[in-house]
Design a protein around this motif. Structure first.
Motif, PDB file in Angstrom:
ATOM      1  N   GLY A  20      44.360  45.376  39.902  1.00  0.00           N
ATOM      2  CA  GLY A  20      43.481  46.055  40.846  1.00  0.00           C
ATOM      3  C   GLY A  20      43.639  47.566  40.809  1.00  0.00           C
ATOM      4  N   LEU A  23      41.918  48.933  37.723  1.00  0.00           N
ATOM      5  CA  LEU A  23      40.462  48.935  37.850  1.00  0.00           C
ATOM      6  C   LEU A  23      39.970  50.110  38.689  1.00  0.00           C
ATOM      7  N   VAL A  24      40.676  50.408  39.774  1.00  0.00           N
ATOM      8  CA  VAL A  24      40.274  51.529  40.632  1.00  0.00           C
ATOM      9  C   VAL A  24      40.582  52.857  39.940  1.00  0.00           C
ATOM     10  N   ALA A  29      36.068  49.898  39.409  1.00  0.00           N
ATOM     11  CA  ALA A  29      35.829  49.355  40.749  1.00  0.00           C
ATOM     12  C   ALA A  29      36.085  50.450  41.766  1.00  0.00           C
ATOM     13  N   CYS A  31      36.905  49.627  44.904  1.00  0.00           N
ATOM     14  CA  CYS A  31      37.914  49.054  45.792  1.00  0.00           C
ATOM     15  C   CYS A  31      38.265  47.677  45.266  1.00  0.00           C
ATOM     16  N   VAL A  32      39.511  47.278  45.453  1.00  0.00           N
ATOM     17  CA  VAL A  32      39.933  45.913  45.151  1.00  0.00           C
ATOM     18  C   VAL A  32      40.705  45.393  46.355  1.00  0.00           C
ATOM     19  N   ASN A  33      40.261  44.258  46.900  1.00  0.00           N
ATOM     20  CA  ASN A  33      40.977  43.590  47.986  1.00  0.00           C
ATOM     21  C   ASN A  33      41.894  42.543  47.376  1.00  0.00           C
ATOM     22  N   PHE A  56      41.882  38.194  44.227  1.00  0.00           N
ATOM     23  CA  PHE A  56      41.550  39.601  44.367  1.00  0.00           C
ATOM     24  C   PHE A  56      40.079  39.798  44.054  1.00  0.00           C
ATOM     25  N   ALA A  58      37.071  42.649  43.360  1.00  0.00           N
ATOM     26  CA  ALA A  58      36.698  44.019  43.005  1.00  0.00           C
ATOM     27  C   ALA A  58      35.271  44.272  43.463  1.00  0.00           C
ATOM     28  N   LYS A  59      35.039  45.465  43.986  1.00  0.00           N
ATOM     29  CA  LYS A  59      33.712  45.881  44.430  1.00  0.00           C
ATOM     30  C   LYS A  59      33.225  46.948  43.464  1.00  0.00           C
ATOM     31  N   THR A  60      32.087  46.671  42.811  1.00  0.00           N
ATOM     32  CA  THR A  60      31.656  47.536  41.728  1.00  0.00           C
ATOM     33  C   THR A  60      30.147  47.465  41.523  1.00  0.00           C
TER      34      THR A  60
END
Length: 104
Positions: A20, A23-24, A29, A31-33, A56, A58-60
């Protein structure tokens, strides 16, 4: 819609956090939760297995899905990691604008 959430699982919280963060940092991404405490029951190589995993998300942007998925496969410990694109149809406009601004 041009935004997606990417649902993934990892063998541990540490692995999910490591992937995560990459990726950020790489702007794949916004954000990654990382969600802990998940147990999976699945069939693998002909046997039913049970394992503790970490989810997890990822918002992308949709156009970043393929490079994000490729990067996850590079960093992941699984032979066949779960990487699933889920379309974002609607949401808080200001939040969706933030997601777009923080990727790519």
């Amino acid at each position: 819609m041009d935004l997606v959430f990417v649902y993934m699982t990892a063998a541990s919280r540490e692995e999910a956090m490591r992937i995560g963060r990459a990726l950020v940092e790489e702007r794949l991404a916004a954000c990654v939760n990382v969600l802990g405490g998940m147990t999976s029951v699945y069939r693998w190589e002909g046997a039913v297995e049970t394992a503790e995993e970490t989810v997890f998300i990822a918002k992308t942007r949709r156009d970043l899905f393929e490079p994000l998925a490729a990067r996850v496969r590079e960093l992941h410990s699984y032979t066949v990691p779960c990487i699933v694109e889920l379309p974002v149809e609607r949401g808080n406009p200001a939040y969706l604008d933030w997601l777009r601004a923080e990727t790519g």
